[in-house]
Design a protein around this motif. Structure first.
Motif, mmCIF file in Angstrom:
data_model
loop_
_atom_site.group_PDB
_atom_site.id
_atom_site.type_symbol
_atom_site.label_atom_id
_atom_site.label_comp_id
_atom_site.label_asym_id
_atom_site.label_seq_id
_atom_site.Cartn_x
_atom_site.Cartn_y
_atom_site.Cartn_z
ATOM 1 N N THR A 35 1.090 -0.914 -0.167
ATOM 2 C CA THR A 35 0.242 -0.191 0.061
ATOM 3 C C THR A 35 0.718 1.084 0.095
ATOM 4 O O THR A 35 1.508 1.120 0.670
ATOM 5 C CB THR A 35 -0.778 0.205 0.396
ATOM 6 N N PRO A 36 0.760 1.836 -1.183
ATOM 7 C CA PRO A 36 1.516 3.745 -1.430
ATOM 8 C C PRO A 36 1.529 4.202 0.517
ATOM 9 O O PRO A 36 0.172 4.448 1.290
ATOM 10 C CB PRO A 36 0.456 4.041 -2.128
ATOM 11 N N VAL A 37 2.828 4.783 0.226
ATOM 12 C CA VAL A 37 2.936 5.524 1.866
ATOM 13 C C VAL A 37 3.209 6.270 1.781
ATOM 14 O O VAL A 37 4.280 7.023 1.343
ATOM 15 C CB VAL A 37 3.387 4.813 2.856
ATOM 16 N N PRO A 38 2.694 7.712 2.166
ATOM 17 C CA PRO A 38 2.667 9.391 1.571
ATOM 18 C C PRO A 38 3.785 9.411 2.320
ATOM 19 O O PRO A 38 4.349 9.432 3.714
ATOM 20 C CB PRO A 38 2.004 9.675 1.475
ATOM 21 N N ASP A 39 4.574 10.725 1.983
ATOM 22 C CA ASP A 39 5.553 10.385 2.843
ATOM 23 C C ASP A 39 4.720 12.056 2.971
ATOM 24 O O ASP A 39 3.880 12.581 3.567
ATOM 25 C CB ASP A 39 6.377 11.998 1.774
ATOM 26 N N VAL A 40 5.580 12.314 4.594
ATOM 27 C CA VAL A 40 4.788 13.348 6.090
ATOM 28 C C VAL A 40 6.049 14.031 6.545
ATOM 29 O O VAL A 40 7.511 13.613 6.932
ATOM 30 C CB VAL A 40 4.561 12.444 6.532
ATOM 31 N N THR A 41 5.684 14.806 6.926
ATOM 32 C CA THR A 41 6.399 16.053 7.639
ATOM 33 C C THR A 41 6.323 16.147 8.823
ATOM 34 O O THR A 41 4.607 16.339 9.418
ATOM 35 C CB THR A 41 7.019 17.200 6.834
ATOM 36 N N PRO A 42 6.765 15.896 10.662
ATOM 37 C CA PRO A 42 6.322 15.819 11.464
ATOM 38 C C PRO A 42 5.828 16.685 11.733
ATOM 39 O O PRO A 42 5.961 18.304 11.590
ATOM 40 C CB PRO A 42 7.363 15.906 12.539
ATOM 41 N N GLN A 43 4.067 16.553 13.111
ATOM 42 C CA GLN A 43 3.110 18.116 12.835
ATOM 43 C C GLN A 43 3.441 18.189 14.548
ATOM 44 O O GLN A 43 4.234 17.284 14.977
ATOM 45 C CB GLN A 43 2.158 17.988 12.938
ATOM 46 N N GLY A 44 2.760 19.259 15.290
ATOM 47 C CA GLY A 44 3.636 19.469 16.031
ATOM 48 C C GLY A 44 5.081 20.094 16.657
ATOM 49 O O GLY A 44 5.244 20.646 18.066
ATOM 50 N N LEU A 45 5.492 20.586 15.932
ATOM 51 C CA LEU A 45 6.961 21.477 15.465
ATOM 52 C C LEU A 45 6.728 22.393 16.983
ATOM 53 O O LEU A 45 5.795 23.460 16.435
ATOM 54 C CB LEU A 45 7.414 21.309 15.465
ATOM 55 N N GLY A 46 7.453 22.394 17.102
ATOM 56 C CA GLY A 46 7.731 23.847 18.856
ATOM 57 C C GLY A 46 6.007 23.841 19.816
ATOM 58 O O GLY A 46 5.736 24.929 20.484
#
Length: 465
Positions: free
Chosen positions: A262-273
């Protein structure tokens, strides 16, 4: 691998222990051959690594070494726990734990007895991006070991008794983890950074999901994920290319040609700061922190690797160690590392401190990161970091198992078969200008997410940014 409690396991275990000192000696010789010597123009040391292609087209990297009659193999199927069903985290982990619990016409006891009788070590694990396997055997038992590998990956049984026994063991482990602050901090970081993404789900699953995993879930996962096109193989030891090539087809030739990932999307971490707190009545606050890093194929990865070593990659000379432990005695250890996942680039770290010093510790960690990014290191600091990273590289190869693991990781990262030759040259070539360039990239988004577990105080001055 679970051998100790099996009938007939003791002779194999003793043979393994008796051979271990000789294995270390052989590994030291091996790394002298493939990693320590300078690269000569006439012949690269990478010629020790041979690319073996089976008649059926299956590829493996081999270091043929006859110092001891041993063979070590590492394999990886790309995909891992990121392929778990969204409502059932833990499928990959449970499936991996069961591959050596019966296969073909051998139930769990018979499979384990076959391994024990020939001193064969075979185990499987799951991580976010891979399902991996490790095989260790005396070369005289290689055919038997390869047959057990074949059965495990192509004909796992998933018998009810084995499934329930391993399931209960994993549930017990999950219950213990609920009281482990460092584990909870790590899980909290991932779930906050990657909401609604496979990376946000726990690899081991949860107390709610693991009981719902069915045999059909396990067989379906294996059918979709274990295939020839997503398989990487590394072999080290007393086996020739001529013997390995047909053995590859024997072990893996019956696998499907292509995986149904199953394709997994690239992701940027959330909640920074931000700082995420989970209250737990323990005397220390454990914390995991991190933010945006660099992918492994980024041209600036090696300079970033050196930069991180100066921040928190060294146990004794890093800035975080000096500021957090040596100067203030806030923690026993503190670390950071680059974590390039297949679909996310991260820099991560962790430490533990007294509850009433948690806020102070967070402030210092943030300040040192920003100071390094803004002011950069000195020439001497950079030289010391490069010297350590170059000199310690050989420690990654001090056993045949480590050599196989490194060869596998180089394949997974697509670094090229000559990487062992050029790695120290790449580190040695890093300049202050390179560090300034990569620091500028980190300054574009330097904020970190802190996940902390305990009864922390003094957080008012810490917003995690």
């Amino acid at each position: 691998m679970r051998l100790a409690h099996r009938s007939g396991a003791l002779p194999g275990f003793l043979r393994s222990v008796l051979f271990r000192p000789f294995l270390q000696l052989a590994a030291a010789s091996l790394i002298m051959n493939i990693a320590l010597l300078p690269v000569a123009p006439a012949q690269s040391e990478t010629t020790r690594i041979q690319r073996v292609i089976s008649p059926g087209g299956i590829e493996a990297w081999l270091v043929h070494d006859t110092t001891l009659p041993l063979v070590a193999m590492e394999i990886a199927f790309m995909g891992g726990a990121s392929q778990d069903p969204g409502d059932k985290p833990g499928v990959a982990n449970l499936a991996a734990s069961l591959l050596d619990e019966g296969a073909g016409d051998l139930d769990s006891q018979a499979f384990q007895d076959r391994m024990a009788g020939k001193a064969i070590e075979l185990r499987f694990d799951a991580s976010r991006d891979q399902m991996s396997g490790s095989l260790r055997t005396l070369s005289e038992n290689a055919d038997e070991a390869f047959e057990l590998m074949r059965l495990a990956v192509t004909q796992p049984r998933f018998d009810t008794e084995a499934v329930e026994r391993i399931r209960q063991g994993q549930l017990a482990s999950l219950r213990r983890r609920l009281n482990d602050p460092s584990t909870l901090a790590s899980l909290g970081w991932s779930s906050t950074a990657f909401p609604n993404h496979p990376y946000g789900r726990p690899v081991m699953g949860t107390l709610e999901s693991v009981p719902t995993i069915s045999r059909e879930d396990l067989t379906g996962f294996v059918a979709r994920n274990l295939a020839r096109d997503n398989l990487k193989i590394a072999v080290v030891g007393d086996i020739t290319p001529e013997a390995l090539a047909p053995a590859l087809d024997k072990m893996f030739g019956a696998l499907p040609a292509r995986a149904g990932l199953t394709p997994v999307p690239d992701v940027t971490p959330q909640g920074l700061g931000t700082v995420v707190v989970k209250e737990l009545d323990v005397p220390q606050t454990s914390m995991v922190f991190g933010g945006i890093g660099l992918k492994r194929n980024d041209p600036d990865f090696i300079p970033a690797f050196v930069l991180n070593h100066m921040l928190g990659g060294s146990a004794f000379s890093s800035r975080l160690f000096k500021e957090v432990r040596e100067k203030r005695g806030l923690a026993y250890s503190v670390y950071s590392h680059l974590a390039p996942l297949d679909h996310a680039a991260l820099i991560l770290g962790g430490t533990a401190t007294k509850n009433d010093r948690a806020g102070e510790t967070i402030d210092i960690i943030k300040a040192e990161w920003l100071k390094l990014l803004t002011d950069g290191p000195s020439e001497d600091e950079l030289a010391d970091a490069k010297s350590y990273l170059i000199g310690s590289f050989a420690l990654r190869f001090d056993s045949s198992a480590k050599v196989a693991s490194q060869l596998l990781q180089i394949q997974i990262d697509e670094l090229g078969i000559d990487y062992i030759d050029i790695r120290n040259q790449l580190v040695g070539a890093v300049t202050l200008d390179d560090i300034k360039r990569v620091a500028a990239r980190f300054r574009d988004d330097p904020a970190w997410l802190f996940s902390i577990v305990g009864k922390p105080s003094g957080l008012a001055s810490s917003d995690g940014g």
